[in-house]
Scaffold this active site. Structure first.
Site, PDB file in Angstrom:
ATOM      1  CG  ASN A   8       6.594  -5.591   5.528  1.00  0.00           C
ATOM      2  OD1 ASN A   8       5.591  -5.709   4.846  1.00  0.00           O
ATOM      3  ND2 ASN A   8       7.406  -4.565   5.407  1.00  0.00           N
ATOM      4  CD  GLU A   9       0.924  -5.761   6.336  1.00  0.00           C
ATOM      5  OE1 GLU A   9       1.681  -6.739   6.571  1.00  0.00           O
ATOM      6  OE2 GLU A   9       0.206  -5.699   5.320  1.00  0.00           O
TER       7      GLU A   9
ATOM      8  N   GLY B 170       1.052  -5.228   1.201  1.00  0.00           N
ATOM      9  CA  GLY B 170      -0.010  -5.257   0.187  1.00  0.00           C
ATOM     10  C   GLY B 170       0.441  -5.920  -1.109  1.00  0.00           C
TER      11      GLY B 170
ATOM     12  CG  LEU C 272      -1.814  -1.208   1.409  1.00  0.00           C
ATOM     13  CD1 LEU C 272      -2.835  -0.945   2.509  1.00  0.00           C
ATOM     14  CD2 LEU C 272      -2.502  -1.597   0.120  1.00  0.00           C
TER      15      LEU C 272
HETATM   16  C1  LIG Z   1      -7.179  -8.302  12.835  1.00  0.00           C
HETATM   17  C2  LIG Z   1      -7.691  -6.944  13.108  1.00  0.00           C
HETATM   18  C3  LIG Z   1      -6.827  -5.924  12.458  1.00  0.00           C
HETATM   19  C4  LIG Z   1      -7.321  -4.541  12.715  1.00  0.00           C
HETATM   20  C5  LIG Z   1      -6.401  -3.581  12.053  1.00  0.00           C
HETATM   21  C6  LIG Z   1      -7.107  -2.707  11.149  1.00  0.00           C
HETATM   22  C7  LIG Z   1      -6.481  -1.908  10.330  1.00  0.00           C
HETATM   23  C8  LIG Z   1      -5.000  -1.903  10.143  1.00  0.00           C
HETATM   24  C9  LIG Z   1      -4.480  -0.634   9.647  1.00  0.00           C
HETATM   25  C10 LIG Z   1      -3.729  -0.545   8.594  1.00  0.00           C
HETATM   26  C11 LIG Z   1      -3.432  -1.684   7.715  1.00  0.00           C
HETATM   27  C12 LIG Z   1      -2.588  -1.274   6.584  1.00  0.00           C
HETATM   28  C13 LIG Z   1      -2.012  -2.476   5.876  1.00  0.00           C
HETATM   29  C14 LIG Z   1      -0.786  -2.025   5.153  1.00  0.00           C
HETATM   30  C15 LIG Z   1      -0.282  -2.670   4.163  1.00  0.00           C
HETATM   31  C16 LIG Z   1       0.886  -2.175   3.411  1.00  0.00           C
HETATM   32  O1  LIG Z   1       1.101  -2.602   2.320  1.00  0.00           O
HETATM   33  S1  LIG Z   1       1.905  -0.968   4.082  1.00  0.00           S
HETATM   34  C17 LIG Z   1       3.274  -0.788   2.969  1.00  0.00           C
HETATM   35  C18 LIG Z   1       4.384  -1.700   3.373  1.00  0.00           C
HETATM   36  N1  LIG Z   1       5.445  -1.632   2.418  1.00  0.00           N
HETATM   37  C19 LIG Z   1       6.714  -1.730   2.745  1.00  0.00           C
HETATM   38  O2  LIG Z   1       7.084  -1.895   3.888  1.00  0.00           O
HETATM   39  C20 LIG Z   1       7.725  -1.618   1.627  1.00  0.00           C
HETATM   40  C21 LIG Z   1       8.519  -0.363   1.693  1.00  0.00           C
HETATM   41  N2  LIG Z   1       9.419  -0.269   0.566  1.00  0.00           N
HETATM   42  C22 LIG Z   1      10.578  -0.965   0.478  1.00  0.00           C
HETATM   43  O3  LIG Z   1      10.929  -1.761   1.333  1.00  0.00           O
HETATM   44  C23 LIG Z   1      11.419  -0.730  -0.741  1.00  0.00           C
HETATM   45  O4  LIG Z   1      10.997   0.449  -1.350  1.00  0.00           O
HETATM   46  C24 LIG Z   1      11.381  -1.878  -1.774  1.00  0.00           C
HETATM   47  C25 LIG Z   1       9.954  -2.255  -2.147  1.00  0.00           C
HETATM   48  C26 LIG Z   1      12.119  -3.109  -1.216  1.00  0.00           C
HETATM   49  C27 LIG Z   1      12.107  -1.422  -3.070  1.00  0.00           C
HETATM   50  O5  LIG Z   1      13.410  -0.990  -2.751  1.00  0.00           O
HETATM   51  P1  LIG Z   1      14.210  -0.031  -3.763  1.00  0.00           P
HETATM   52  O6  LIG Z   1      14.124  -0.566  -5.133  1.00  0.00           O
HETATM   53  O7  LIG Z   1      15.556   0.148  -3.164  1.00  0.00           O
HETATM   54  O8  LIG Z   1      13.374   1.321  -3.798  1.00  0.00           O
HETATM   55  P2  LIG Z   1      13.380   2.513  -2.704  1.00  0.00           P
HETATM   56  O9  LIG Z   1      13.270   1.947  -1.347  1.00  0.00           O
HETATM   57  O10 LIG Z   1      14.537   3.415  -2.996  1.00  0.00           O
HETATM   58  O11 LIG Z   1      11.995   3.218  -3.025  1.00  0.00           O
HETATM   59  C28 LIG Z   1      11.841   4.037  -4.176  1.00  0.00           C
HETATM   60  C29 LIG Z   1      10.903   5.161  -3.822  1.00  0.00           C
HETATM   61  O12 LIG Z   1       9.608   4.605  -3.528  1.00  0.00           O
HETATM   62  C30 LIG Z   1       9.186   5.042  -2.213  1.00  0.00           C
HETATM   63  N3  LIG Z   1       8.396   3.937  -1.612  1.00  0.00           N
HETATM   64  C31 LIG Z   1       8.785   2.693  -1.387  1.00  0.00           C
HETATM   65  N4  LIG Z   1       7.770   1.943  -0.870  1.00  0.00           N
HETATM   66  C32 LIG Z   1       6.729   2.786  -0.733  1.00  0.00           C
HETATM   67  C33 LIG Z   1       5.381   2.601  -0.262  1.00  0.00           C
HETATM   68  N5  LIG Z   1       4.910   1.429   0.194  1.00  0.00           N
HETATM   69  N6  LIG Z   1       4.567   3.679  -0.267  1.00  0.00           N
HETATM   70  C34 LIG Z   1       5.001   4.876  -0.735  1.00  0.00           C
HETATM   71  N7  LIG Z   1       6.266   5.104  -1.219  1.00  0.00           N
HETATM   72  C35 LIG Z   1       7.106   4.061  -1.219  1.00  0.00           C
HETATM   73  C36 LIG Z   1      10.482   5.299  -1.477  1.00  0.00           C
HETATM   74  O13 LIG Z   1      10.253   6.149  -0.387  1.00  0.00           O
HETATM   75  C37 LIG Z   1      11.331   5.932  -2.558  1.00  0.00           C
HETATM   76  O14 LIG Z   1      10.872   7.272  -2.715  1.00  0.00           O
HETATM   77  P3  LIG Z   1      11.893   8.422  -3.182  1.00  0.00           P
HETATM   78  O15 LIG Z   1      12.363   8.008  -4.547  1.00  0.00           O
HETATM   79  O16 LIG Z   1      13.000   8.437  -2.166  1.00  0.00           O
HETATM   80  O17 LIG Z   1      11.067   9.657  -3.174  1.00  0.00           O
END
Ligand SMILES: CCCCC/C=C\C/C=C\CCC/C=C/C(=O)SCCNC(=O)CCNC(=O)[C@H](O)C(C)(C)COP(=O)(O)OP(=O)(O)OC[C@H]1O[C@@H](n2cnc3c(N)ncnc32)[C@H](O)[C@@H]1OP(=O)(O)O
Length: 277
Positions: A153-154, A131, A86
């Site tokens: 990994n949330e 996500g 997400l």
């Molecule tokens: C049982 C009852 C439950 C009740 C609970 C109820 C509700 C719960 C509430 C919330 C639930 C939400 C669920 C959430 C789900 C999600 O998906 S959260 C997102 C998690 N994602 C991550 O942790 C991944 C983060 N990203 C990375 O680890 C890396 O970017 C990579 C995917 C491994 C890629 O690496 P690399 O190629 O080195 O790229 P960069 O890291 O340099 O990233 C490039 C640019 O992209 C930006 N970015 C990366 N990921 C995200 C993202 N997910 N969202 C927005 N932006 C992202 C990153 O900042 C870089 O930006 P810049 O170029 O520096 O501007």
């Protein structure tokens, strides 16, 4: 069937049509001879799932209901990432209306993908956290390139994978493995994911990935479609209905959760860490 596919790939007559999409956030191609669709996520750099990308996916899935779609391969145009999950910016300091709209579109897209009657394969050509892992788990079969990461990994971010994310994981790797992975927020290497069954097959490289995806599709296309889809939906209906019957409650959980100051702090720190990388 493999021979037929080779002919279609190598033959002079192009039977592949770009599927008219209103946006370039997804590239969609349909093979008019086999009906197999390739949906490629195309939101550089990492296919973070914001409202617009989810909406483009949802619109495509709805359109496929009226096309002769016999199967779908989901992949990404990014060289390193299938989907980063997400878009964190959708959860960081949103308005309630924006958060509600975003969550509703995520639910819509998941319901369509999870319940698609045709075979679905995730050709996971890069990292697939949170996500991104949900998208992969929503397909019927997962193939992944080596040395990338996948998982829910949330917890590591200070947020919680919603029930339906958790259910998808339980359905694939079993309750005990899922509980451990979800509590720790484990990101598995492709190799570890293959060992625990989170992915079905490891590919050697991207070419092998697509070949294996087509091989799976060929096998499925040999089965009677109605019997195939009836069994699939039978397996998935409890998980689907659990969300369908509680969409409003699920949205409320999401909104109540992300608006907590501690959660916003965690998101801010995580976003900063990503930028500093
Ligand atoms: C049982 C009852 C439950 C009740 C609970 C109820 C509700 C719960 C509430 C919330 C639930 C939400 C669920 C959430 C789900 C999600 O998906 S959260 C997102 C998690 N994602 C991550 O942790 C991944 C983060 N990203 C990375 O680890 C890396 O970017 C990579 C995917 C491994 C890629 O690496 P690399 O190629 O080195 O790229 P960069 O890291 O340099 O990233 C490039 C640019 O992209 C930006 N970015 C990366 N990921 C995200 C993202 N997910 N969202 C927005 N932006 C992202 C990153 O900042 C870089 O930006 P810049 O170029 O520096 O501007």
């Amino acid at each position: 069937m493999f021979v037929l596919r080779q002919c279609l790939t190598l033959g002079t007559k192009s039977s592949v049509r770009n599927f008219a999409a209103a946006t370039n956030l997804v590239n969609v191609k349909i093979n008019e001879d086999t009906g197999v669709v390739i949906m490629e996520l195309n939101k550089p750099p990492v296919n973070s799932l914001n409202y617009e990308l989810l909406e483009a996916m949802h619109r495509t899935l709805v359109k496929l209901e009226n096309e002769r779609c016999s199967g779908m391969i989901l992949t990404s145009s990014s060289p390193n990432t299938f989907s980063a999950g997400l878009d964190l910016l959708e959860m960081y300091k949103p308005t309630v209306d924006k958060a509600r709209k975003f969550w509703g579109m995520l639910q819509n897209t998941w319901i369509k993908l999870y319940s698609a009657p045709y075979p679905t394969v995730a050709a996971i050509n890069g990292h697939s956290p949170a996500g991104g892992c949900l998208l992969a788990m929503s397909c019927e079969y997962r193939i992944m390139v080596p040395k990338k990461k996948i998982g829910l990994n949330e917890t590591q971010l200070g947020i919680v994978a919603p029930q339906w994310f958790q259910d998808c994981m339980k359905n694939i790797i079993g309750s005990r493995q899922a509980e451990k992975a979800l509590i720790a927020g484990t990101l598995f290497s492709s190799e570890e994911a293959a060992k625990i069954g989170l992915i079905d097959e490891l590919a050697t490289d991207k070419e092998d990935l697509m070949k294996k995806a087509h091989d799976f599709m060929d096998e499925q296309l040999g089965l009677p479609p109605l019997a195939r889809s009836t069994v699939k939906i039978g397996f998935r209906k409890d998980t689907l209905n659990r969300l369908i019957n509680s969409r409003e409650v699920d949205t409320k959980y999401f909104i109540d959760f992300i608006f907590q100051p501690k959660v916003q702090e965690s998101l801010e720190m995580y976003l900063q860490a990503l930028k500093k990388k």
